[in-house]
Design a protein around this motif. Structure first.
Motif, PDB file in Angstrom:
ATOM      1  N   HIS A 137      32.967  35.225  38.971  1.00 37.84           N
ATOM      2  CA  HIS A 137      33.919  34.205  38.513  1.00 37.84           C
ATOM      3  C   HIS A 137      35.361  34.512  38.925  1.00 37.84           C
ATOM      4  O   HIS A 137      36.287  34.368  38.129  1.00 37.84           O
ATOM      5  N   LEU A 138      35.523  34.933  40.180  1.00 38.50           N
ATOM      6  CA  LEU A 138      36.873  35.164  40.683  1.00 38.50           C
ATOM      7  C   LEU A 138      37.617  33.845  40.774  1.00 38.50           C
ATOM      8  O   LEU A 138      37.043  32.818  41.124  1.00 38.50           O
ATOM      9  N   ASN A 139      38.912  33.896  40.485  1.00 35.45           N
ATOM     10  CA  ASN A 139      39.771  32.737  40.713  1.00 35.45           C
ATOM     11  C   ASN A 139      40.780  33.125  41.792  1.00 35.45           C
ATOM     12  O   ASN A 139      40.758  34.244  42.297  1.00 35.45           O
ATOM     13  N   SER A 140      41.663  32.219  42.133  1.00 32.86           N
ATOM     14  CA  SER A 140      42.582  32.479  43.242  1.00 32.86           C
ATOM     15  C   SER A 140      43.505  33.666  42.956  1.00 32.86           C
ATOM     16  O   SER A 140      43.804  34.455  43.848  1.00 32.86           O
ATOM     17  N   LEU A 141      43.921  33.826  41.720  1.00 31.27           N
ATOM     18  CA  LEU A 141      44.780  34.959  41.370  1.00 31.27           C
ATOM     19  C   LEU A 141      44.017  36.278  41.496  1.00 31.27           C
ATOM     20  O   LEU A 141      44.544  37.264  42.014  1.00 31.27           O
ATOM     21  N   ALA A 142      42.766  36.283  41.067  1.00 29.16           N
ATOM     22  CA  ALA A 142      41.939  37.492  41.183  1.00 29.16           C
ATOM     23  C   ALA A 142      41.687  37.831  42.656  1.00 29.16           C
ATOM     24  O   ALA A 142      41.666  39.007  43.018  1.00 29.16           O
ATOM     25  N   VAL A 143      41.504  36.818  43.494  1.00 22.66           N
ATOM     26  CA  VAL A 143      41.295  37.059  44.924  1.00 22.66           C
ATOM     27  C   VAL A 143      42.528  37.724  45.526  1.00 22.66           C
ATOM     28  O   VAL A 143      42.412  38.692  46.281  1.00 22.66           O
ATOM     29  N   LEU A 144      43.711  37.223  45.183  1.00 17.99           N
ATOM     30  CA  LEU A 144      44.936  37.843  45.697  1.00 17.99           C
ATOM     31  C   LEU A 144      45.034  39.294  45.254  1.00 17.99           C
ATOM     32  O   LEU A 144      45.381  40.169  46.044  1.00 17.99           O
ATOM     33  N   GLY A 145      44.730  39.554  43.999  1.00 17.90           N
ATOM     34  CA  GLY A 145      44.743  40.928  43.503  1.00 17.90           C
ATOM     35  C   GLY A 145      43.736  41.800  44.228  1.00 17.90           C
ATOM     36  O   GLY A 145      44.022  42.950  44.563  1.00 17.90           O
ATOM     37  N   LEU A 146      42.542  41.246  44.463  1.00 24.10           N
ATOM     38  CA  LEU A 146      41.499  41.979  45.193  1.00 24.10           C
ATOM     39  C   LEU A 146      41.985  42.337  46.587  1.00 24.10           C
ATOM     40  O   LEU A 146      41.860  43.481  47.030  1.00 24.10           O
ATOM     41  N   LEU A 147      42.552  41.369  47.285  1.00 23.85           N
ATOM     42  CA  LEU A 147      43.030  41.620  48.647  1.00 23.85           C
ATOM     43  C   LEU A 147      44.121  42.686  48.669  1.00 23.85           C
ATOM     44  O   LEU A 147      44.096  43.598  49.495  1.00 23.85           O
ATOM     45  N   MET A 148      45.071  42.586  47.748  1.00 22.61           N
ATOM     46  CA  MET A 148      46.171  43.557  47.711  1.00 22.61           C
ATOM     47  C   MET A 148      45.649  44.951  47.371  1.00 22.61           C
ATOM     48  O   MET A 148      46.079  45.940  47.973  1.00 22.61           O
ATOM     49  N   THR A 149      44.725  45.042  46.434  1.00 21.02           N
ATOM     50  CA  THR A 149      44.191  46.339  46.036  1.00 21.02           C
ATOM     51  C   THR A 149      43.394  46.978  47.171  1.00 21.02           C
ATOM     52  O   THR A 149      43.518  48.176  47.431  1.00 21.02           O
ATOM     53  N   VAL A 150      42.601  46.173  47.873  1.00 20.64           N
ATOM     54  CA  VAL A 150      41.827  46.701  49.003  1.00 20.64           C
ATOM     55  C   VAL A 150      42.763  47.118  50.132  1.00 20.64           C
ATOM     56  O   VAL A 150      42.549  48.155  50.765  1.00 20.64           O
ATOM     57  N   GLU A 151      43.815  46.348  50.370  1.00 20.78           N
ATOM     58  CA  GLU A 151      44.797  46.738  51.391  1.00 20.78           C
ATOM     59  C   GLU A 151      45.405  48.102  51.057  1.00 20.78           C
ATOM     60  O   GLU A 151      45.505  48.975  51.920  1.00 20.78           O
ATOM     61  N   GLU A 152      45.807  48.277  49.808  1.00 20.54           N
ATOM     62  CA  GLU A 152      46.422  49.540  49.389  1.00 20.54           C
ATOM     63  C   GLU A 152      45.443  50.705  49.504  1.00 20.54           C
ATOM     64  O   GLU A 152      45.815  51.797  49.914  1.00 20.54           O
ATOM     65  N   SER A 153      44.192  50.471  49.159  1.00 18.46           N
ATOM     66  CA  SER A 153      43.187  51.537  49.160  1.00 18.46           C
ATOM     67  C   SER A 153      42.750  51.949  50.555  1.00 18.46           C
ATOM     68  O   SER A 153      42.375  53.101  50.771  1.00 18.46           O
ATOM     69  N   THR A 154      42.760  51.003  51.484  1.00 25.69           N
ATOM     70  CA  THR A 154      42.215  51.276  52.811  1.00 25.69           C
ATOM     71  C   THR A 154      43.274  51.395  53.901  1.00 25.69           C
ATOM     72  O   THR A 154      42.991  51.917  54.975  1.00 25.69           O
ATOM     73  N   GLY A 155      44.455  50.861  53.643  1.00 25.57           N
ATOM     74  CA  GLY A 155      45.505  50.887  54.660  1.00 25.57           C
ATOM     75  C   GLY A 155      45.414  49.752  55.659  1.00 25.57           C
ATOM     76  O   GLY A 155      46.195  49.696  56.604  1.00 25.57           O
TER      77      GLY A 155
END
Length: 87
Positions: free
Chosen positions: A36-54
């Motif tokens: 049940h991701l929403n658009s705000l959760a998707v943005l958070g997911l993308l930012m968190t994955v970017e930070e974790s992986t570079g």
């Protein structure tokens, strides 16, 4: 980064953005329908994955199909990691 590490990174990121433990994910878990991701959760997911992986995720190149399942998103992350290594 191995496939398992990518999957663990996604699982951890999902837990952070959903603010609850996310366990038992499979590659077939549907991000929108089951989690049940929403658009705000998707943005958070993308930012968190970017930070974790570079990696840098370009929203212009991100398609909804990349976010259908854990597998499709993991494939996208792995491709971005390979692209980063090639540059």
């Amino acid at each position: 980064m191995s496939r398992q590490e990518v999957l663990l990174t996604i699982e951890k990121a999902l837990g952070e953005v959903l603010e609850r433990p996310v366990t038992g994910l499979t590659e077939d878990t549907a991000l929108f329908d089951e989690l049940h991701l929403n658009s705000l959760a998707v943005l958070g997911l993308l930012m968190t994955v970017e930070e974790s992986t570079g990696i840098a995720i370009d929203p212009e190149q991100l398609d909804i199909d990349h976010l259908r399942t854990v597998r499709s998103f993991a494939d996208y992350v792995e491709a971005a990691l390979r692209e980063g290594e090639a540059s």
